[in-house]
Scaffold this active site. Structure first.
Site, PDB file in Angstrom:
ATOM      1  N   GLY A   8       0.832  -1.305   0.025  1.00  0.00           N
ATOM      2  CA  GLY A   8      -0.087   0.119   0.043  1.00  0.00           C
ATOM      3  C   GLY A   8       0.828   1.237   0.061  1.00  0.00           C
ATOM      4  N   THR A  10       1.686   3.003  -2.455  1.00  0.00           N
ATOM      5  CA  THR A  10       1.034   4.344  -3.275  1.00  0.00           C
ATOM      6  C   THR A  10      -0.179   4.828  -2.669  1.00  0.00           C
ATOM      7  N   GLN A  12      -2.419   6.862   0.404  1.00  0.00           N
ATOM      8  CA  GLN A  12      -2.321   8.128   1.508  1.00  0.00           C
ATOM      9  C   GLN A  12      -1.148   7.910   2.429  1.00  0.00           C
ATOM     10  N   ASP A  13      -1.529   6.777   3.053  1.00  0.00           N
ATOM     11  CA  ASP A  13      -0.576   6.273   4.324  1.00  0.00           C
ATOM     12  C   ASP A  13       0.806   5.956   3.745  1.00  0.00           C
ATOM     13  N   ASP A  63       1.265  -8.124  -5.311  1.00  0.00           N
ATOM     14  CA  ASP A  63      -0.169  -7.907  -4.970  1.00  0.00           C
ATOM     15  C   ASP A  63      -0.416  -8.949  -3.796  1.00  0.00           C
ATOM     16  N   LEU A  64      -1.316  -8.298  -3.112  1.00  0.00           N
ATOM     17  CA  LEU A  64      -1.684  -9.025  -1.857  1.00  0.00           C
ATOM     18  C   LEU A  64      -2.608 -10.023  -2.180  1.00  0.00           C
ATOM     19  N   LEU A  85      -0.175  -2.002   4.743  1.00  0.00           N
ATOM     20  CA  LEU A  85      -1.199  -1.024   4.485  1.00  0.00           C
ATOM     21  C   LEU A  85      -2.257  -1.386   3.352  1.00  0.00           C
ATOM     22  N   SER A 134      -8.646  -1.008  11.700  1.00  0.00           N
ATOM     23  CA  SER A 134      -9.575   0.200  11.566  1.00  0.00           C
ATOM     24  C   SER A 134     -10.567   0.499  12.327  1.00  0.00           C
ATOM     25  N   GLU A 136     -13.448   1.303  11.819  1.00  0.00           N
ATOM     26  CA  GLU A 136     -14.583   0.611  11.090  1.00  0.00           C
ATOM     27  C   GLU A 136     -15.004  -0.989  11.678  1.00  0.00           C
ATOM     28  N   TYR A 157     -16.041  -4.544   3.932  1.00  0.00           N
ATOM     29  CA  TYR A 157     -14.655  -4.141   4.325  1.00  0.00           C
ATOM     30  C   TYR A 157     -14.404  -4.492   5.815  1.00  0.00           C
ATOM     31  N   ARG A 192      -5.357  12.259   0.693  1.00  0.00           N
ATOM     32  CA  ARG A 192      -6.513  11.418   0.689  1.00  0.00           C
ATOM     33  C   ARG A 192      -7.290  11.310  -0.797  1.00  0.00           C
TER      34      ARG A 192
HETATM   35  P1  NAP Z   1      -5.687   4.075   0.236  1.00  0.00           P
HETATM   36  O1  NAP Z   1      -5.046   5.421   0.105  1.00  0.00           O
HETATM   37  O2  NAP Z   1      -6.864   3.609  -0.438  1.00  0.00           O
HETATM   38  O3  NAP Z   1      -4.364   3.107  -0.186  1.00  0.00           O
HETATM   39  C1  NAP Z   1      -4.517   1.863  -0.302  1.00  0.00           C
HETATM   40  C2  NAP Z   1      -3.068   1.133  -0.655  1.00  0.00           C
HETATM   41  O4  NAP Z   1      -3.476  -0.315  -1.116  1.00  0.00           O
HETATM   42  C3  NAP Z   1      -2.861   1.709  -2.000  1.00  0.00           C
HETATM   43  O5  NAP Z   1      -1.367   1.600  -2.301  1.00  0.00           O
HETATM   44  C4  NAP Z   1      -3.509   0.513  -3.168  1.00  0.00           C
HETATM   45  O6  NAP Z   1      -2.639   0.537  -4.399  1.00  0.00           O
HETATM   46  C5  NAP Z   1      -2.892  -0.696  -2.385  1.00  0.00           C
HETATM   47  N1  NAP Z   1      -3.623  -2.000  -2.582  1.00  0.00           N
HETATM   48  C6  NAP Z   1      -5.062  -1.970  -2.888  1.00  0.00           C
HETATM   49  N2  NAP Z   1      -5.258  -3.362  -3.316  1.00  0.00           N
HETATM   50  C7  NAP Z   1      -4.052  -4.027  -3.347  1.00  0.00           C
HETATM   51  C8  NAP Z   1      -3.688  -5.086  -3.567  1.00  0.00           C
HETATM   52  N3  NAP Z   1      -4.493  -6.208  -4.085  1.00  0.00           N
HETATM   53  N4  NAP Z   1      -2.369  -5.734  -3.336  1.00  0.00           N
HETATM   54  C9  NAP Z   1      -1.395  -4.810  -2.993  1.00  0.00           C
HETATM   55  N5  NAP Z   1      -1.850  -3.518  -2.571  1.00  0.00           N
HETATM   56  C10 NAP Z   1      -3.009  -3.035  -2.803  1.00  0.00           C
HETATM   57  O7  NAP Z   1      -5.593   3.688   1.823  1.00  0.00           O
HETATM   58  P2  NAP Z   1      -4.902   4.562   3.161  1.00  0.00           P
HETATM   59  O8  NAP Z   1      -6.031   5.628   3.505  1.00  0.00           O
HETATM   60  O9  NAP Z   1      -3.636   4.894   2.790  1.00  0.00           O
HETATM   61  O10 NAP Z   1      -4.944   3.379   4.129  1.00  0.00           O
HETATM   62  C11 NAP Z   1      -3.896   2.597   4.297  1.00  0.00           C
HETATM   63  C12 NAP Z   1      -4.372   1.428   5.212  1.00  0.00           C
HETATM   64  O11 NAP Z   1      -5.215   1.711   6.290  1.00  0.00           O
HETATM   65  C13 NAP Z   1      -5.706   0.636   4.517  1.00  0.00           C
HETATM   66  O12 NAP Z   1      -5.345  -0.719   4.757  1.00  0.00           O
HETATM   67  C14 NAP Z   1      -6.833   1.067   5.000  1.00  0.00           C
HETATM   68  O13 NAP Z   1      -7.758   0.209   5.213  1.00  0.00           O
HETATM   69  C15 NAP Z   1      -6.458   1.486   6.652  1.00  0.00           C
HETATM   70  N6  NAP Z   1      -6.882   2.355   7.228  1.00  0.00           N
HETATM   71  C16 NAP Z   1      -7.041   3.772   6.817  1.00  0.00           C
HETATM   72  C17 NAP Z   1      -7.751   4.715   7.550  1.00  0.00           C
HETATM   73  C18 NAP Z   1      -7.841   6.112   7.131  1.00  0.00           C
HETATM   74  O14 NAP Z   1      -8.471   6.765   7.530  1.00  0.00           O
HETATM   75  N7  NAP Z   1      -6.933   6.474   5.997  1.00  0.00           N
HETATM   76  C19 NAP Z   1      -8.227   4.365   8.810  1.00  0.00           C
HETATM   77  C20 NAP Z   1      -8.188   2.781   9.518  1.00  0.00           C
HETATM   78  C21 NAP Z   1      -7.196   2.081   8.671  1.00  0.00           C
HETATM   79  P3  NAP Z   1      -3.032   1.533  -5.584  1.00  0.00           P
HETATM   80  O15 NAP Z   1      -2.562   2.766  -5.341  1.00  0.00           O
HETATM   81  O16 NAP Z   1      -2.637   0.483  -6.704  1.00  0.00           O
HETATM   82  O17 NAP Z   1      -4.548   1.234  -5.635  1.00  0.00           O
HETATM   83  O1  G4F Z   2     -14.805   9.217   4.141  1.00  0.00           O
HETATM   84  P1  G4F Z   2     -15.458   7.974   4.258  1.00  0.00           P
HETATM   85  O2  G4F Z   2     -15.887   7.299   2.909  1.00  0.00           O
HETATM   86  O3  G4F Z   2     -14.904   7.094   5.185  1.00  0.00           O
HETATM   87  P2  G4F Z   2     -15.409   5.682   6.312  1.00  0.00           P
HETATM   88  O4  G4F Z   2     -16.431   5.178   5.569  1.00  0.00           O
HETATM   89  O5  G4F Z   2     -15.293   6.218   7.379  1.00  0.00           O
HETATM   90  O6  G4F Z   2     -14.141   4.676   5.764  1.00  0.00           O
HETATM   91  C1  G4F Z   2     -12.522   5.601   6.073  1.00  0.00           C
HETATM   92  O7  G4F Z   2     -12.123   5.261   7.429  1.00  0.00           O
HETATM   93  C2  G4F Z   2     -11.997   4.139   7.920  1.00  0.00           C
HETATM   94  C3  G4F Z   2     -11.649   4.237   9.486  1.00  0.00           C
HETATM   95  O8  G4F Z   2     -12.760   4.400  10.158  1.00  0.00           O
HETATM   96  C4  G4F Z   2     -10.984   3.262   7.156  1.00  0.00           C
HETATM   97  F1  G4F Z   2     -10.688   2.221   7.596  1.00  0.00           F
HETATM   98  C5  G4F Z   2     -11.639   3.231   5.811  1.00  0.00           C
HETATM   99  O9  G4F Z   2     -10.585   2.673   4.976  1.00  0.00           O
HETATM  100  C6  G4F Z   2     -11.629   4.550   5.181  1.00  0.00           C
HETATM  101  O10 G4F Z   2     -10.552   5.267   5.144  1.00  0.00           O
HETATM  102  O11 G4F Z   2     -17.041   8.072   4.599  1.00  0.00           O
HETATM  103  C7  G4F Z   2     -17.327   8.847   6.080  1.00  0.00           C
HETATM  104  C8  G4F Z   2     -18.648   9.104   6.237  1.00  0.00           C
HETATM  105  C9  G4F Z   2     -19.480   7.949   6.115  1.00  0.00           C
HETATM  106  O12 G4F Z   2     -20.382   7.967   7.386  1.00  0.00           O
HETATM  107  C10 G4F Z   2     -20.285   8.321   4.813  1.00  0.00           C
HETATM  108  O13 G4F Z   2     -21.521   7.505   4.905  1.00  0.00           O
HETATM  109  O14 G4F Z   2     -19.139  10.142   5.435  1.00  0.00           O
HETATM  110  C11 G4F Z   2     -20.510   9.639   5.082  1.00  0.00           C
HETATM  111  N1  G4F Z   2     -20.715  10.213   3.600  1.00  0.00           N
HETATM  112  C12 G4F Z   2     -21.584  11.226   3.163  1.00  0.00           C
HETATM  113  N2  G4F Z   2     -21.861  11.403   1.836  1.00  0.00           N
HETATM  114  C13 G4F Z   2     -19.997  10.073   2.535  1.00  0.00           C
HETATM  115  C14 G4F Z   2     -20.756  10.864   1.617  1.00  0.00           C
HETATM  116  N3  G4F Z   2     -18.802   9.125   2.328  1.00  0.00           N
HETATM  117  C15 G4F Z   2     -18.417   9.064   1.042  1.00  0.00           C
HETATM  118  N4  G4F Z   2     -17.264   8.535   0.943  1.00  0.00           N
HETATM  119  N5  G4F Z   2     -19.057   9.683   0.052  1.00  0.00           N
HETATM  120  C16 G4F Z   2     -20.109  10.745   0.179  1.00  0.00           C
HETATM  121  O15 G4F Z   2     -20.603  11.209  -0.879  1.00  0.00           O
END
Ligand code: NAP
Ligand code: G4F
Length: 348
Positions: A8, A10, A12-13, A63-64, A85, A134, A136, A157, A192
């Site tokens: 992961g 590429t 955000q994290d 790839d995972l 990630l 997460s 979630e 998810y 993001r």
């Molecule tokens: P993100 O921006 O969606 O990045 C996801 C990464 O996973 C990208 O590099 C993507 O590659 C890669 N990926 C997707 N499918 C894959 C596969 N089959 N094999 C290998 N890599 C793959 O997510 P993020 O926000 O940086 O989050 C990082 C991690 O933390 C994720 O596991 C997410 O579920 C978890 N998380 C995020 C949050 C949050 O708020 N951001 C909170 C809690 C947990 P491509 O660029 O090619 O698509």
């Molecule tokens: O920004 P979201 O899509 O994030 P969500 O569902 O909280 O998930 C993110 O955070 C998780 C950590 O708790 C990560 F594990 C997960 O990978 C991801 O990074 O939605 C946030 C809230 C939701 O309640 C959604 O229903 O915003 C609400 N929302 C309202 N309108 C929307 C929209 N979400 C999205 N994506 N698009 C909308 O138009």
């Protein structure tokens, strides 16, 4: 020089973590998914040609969903730390692509654990693993949520992340592997993905201000999230792997705001009345919603000495200012006769 391997990279994290680890003197290796278009935008600023003797960031196709690629990369890189990630990380999309999400998020983590187990047995080397769990996973559990809160996942998810969490705990207990579960609440930044709600809002506000867009379609404005800054959260990941023992840690700010609050704050930065531009479209509602996430990260604060540095207000301002500038550049392109992609993505 310590070596880290990031799945992961590429995302955000991945981009913030790579910058953080390079700064700490690590050699950083990342798993790159093959795509027909380049998907390295977020790390291009960190990348040097591998022929350059100063290069410390290396990418490997993998790839995972492909266990043999994981095993091969492990043997080649011999990492000290692995950050898992990689994920199909969009909750709404996981309802459309449930099997794929489970394959990457749950079984993908299992594939990685199995590869590391084999690698450790055959080479006698050890590595520490960080698993990106997460908030979630808490889903419908009452706030505030901490390490003792029972999981109640509300999407494919979230169910997949719970499975990954338990795989990690099991491999820790069964094989004595160093696997730490971070349970991170939402964290955001100008990097993001544009279909997560915070960035969707700040991108749209920038474009509305620049005259490139008039309407922003959203779903549930009442959901509450504990939003922090991604740059602060990757530091917590690293801190977890510097401990002598693996454990589980919640990482959160301890403050929650609704999507409506985010809209108020973000539009306040540019003095815009969002109610004139936002329309509700039911396609953005989820079959099952997570209403209220609010983290209690006292354990991480005490055991790791971690605390968030960027406040909600600062985070929103950072994202809005970034996206106002991006939209200004797009406006210039449009005025010069070029087209810019307005990424309206179905159901996200
Ligand atoms: P993100 O921006 O969606 O990045 C996801 C990464 O996973 C990208 O590099 C993507 O590659 C890669 N990926 C997707 N499918 C894959 C596969 N089959 N094999 C290998 N890599 C793959 O997510 P993020 O926000 O940086 O989050 C990082 C991690 O933390 C994720 O596991 C997410 O579920 C978890 N998380 C995020 C949050 C949050 O708020 N951001 C909170 C809690 C947990 P491509 O660029 O090619 O698509
Ligand atoms: O920004 P979201 O899509 O994030 P969500 O569902 O909280 O998930 C993110 O955070 C998780 C950590 O708790 C990560 F594990 C997960 O990978 C991801 O990074 O939605 C946030 C809230 C939701 O309640 C959604 O229903 O915003 C609400 N929302 C309202 N309108 C929307 C929209 N979400 C999205 N994506 N698009 C909308 O138009």
């Amino acid at each position: 020089m310590p070596k880290a391997l990031i799945s992961g990279i590429t995302g955000q994290d991945g981009s913030y973590l790579s910058a953080f680890l390079l700064d700490k003197g690590y050699q950083v290796h990342g798993l790159l998914r093959r795509a027909s278009t380049l998907n390295t935008d977020r790390i291009d600023h960190l990348y040097k040609d591998p022929h350059d003797p100063a290069a410390r960031l290396f990418l490997h196709y993998g790839d995972l969903t492909d266990g043999s690629s994981l095993s091969r990369i492990l043997r080649k890189v011999e990492p000290d730390e692995i950050y898992n990630l990689g994920a199909q990380s969009h909750v709404r999309v996981s309802f459309e692509q449930a099997e794929y999400t489970a394959d990457v998020v749950a079984t993908g983590t299992l594939r990685l654990l199995e590869s590391v187990r084999d690698y450790q047995v055959t080479t006698g080397k050890r590595c520490k693993i960080y698993q990106a769990g997460s908030s979630e996973m808490f889903g419908a559990a009452n706030p505030p949520q901490n390490e003792s809160t029972e999981f109640y996942p509300r999407s494919p998810y979230a169910v997949s992340k719970v499975a990954a969490h338990w795989y990690c705990k099991n491999y820790r207990e069964a094989y004595g592997m160093f696997v730490t579960n971070g349970i991170l609440f939402n964290h955001e930044s100008p990097m993001r993905g544009e279909t997560f709600v915070t960035r969707k809002i700040t991108r749209a506000l920038g474009r509305i201000k620049a005259g490139l867009q008039d309407t922003l379609f959203l779903g549930n404005l009442d959901a509450k999230r504990d939003w922090g800054f991604a740059g602060d959260y990757v530091e917590a990941m690293w801190m977890m792997l510097q401990k002598n023992k693996p454990d589980d840690y919640v990482v959160a700010t301890g403050e929650a705001y609704s999507v409506r609050d985010f809209l108020d704050e973000a539009s306040g930065v540019i003095g815009l009345d969002w109610s004139k531009h936002v329309k509700i479209d039911p396609r953005y509602f989820r079959p099952t919603e997570v209403d209220f996430l609010l983290g209690d990260s006292s354990k991480a604060r005490k055991a790791l000495g971690w605390k968030p540095r960027v406040s909600f207000k600062e985070l929103v301002r950072m994202m809005v200012e970034h996206d106002v500038e991006l939209a200004r550049q797009e406006r210039t392109l449009v005025t010069a006769g070029h087209s810019v992609a307005l990424r309206g993505v179905a159901n996200a």
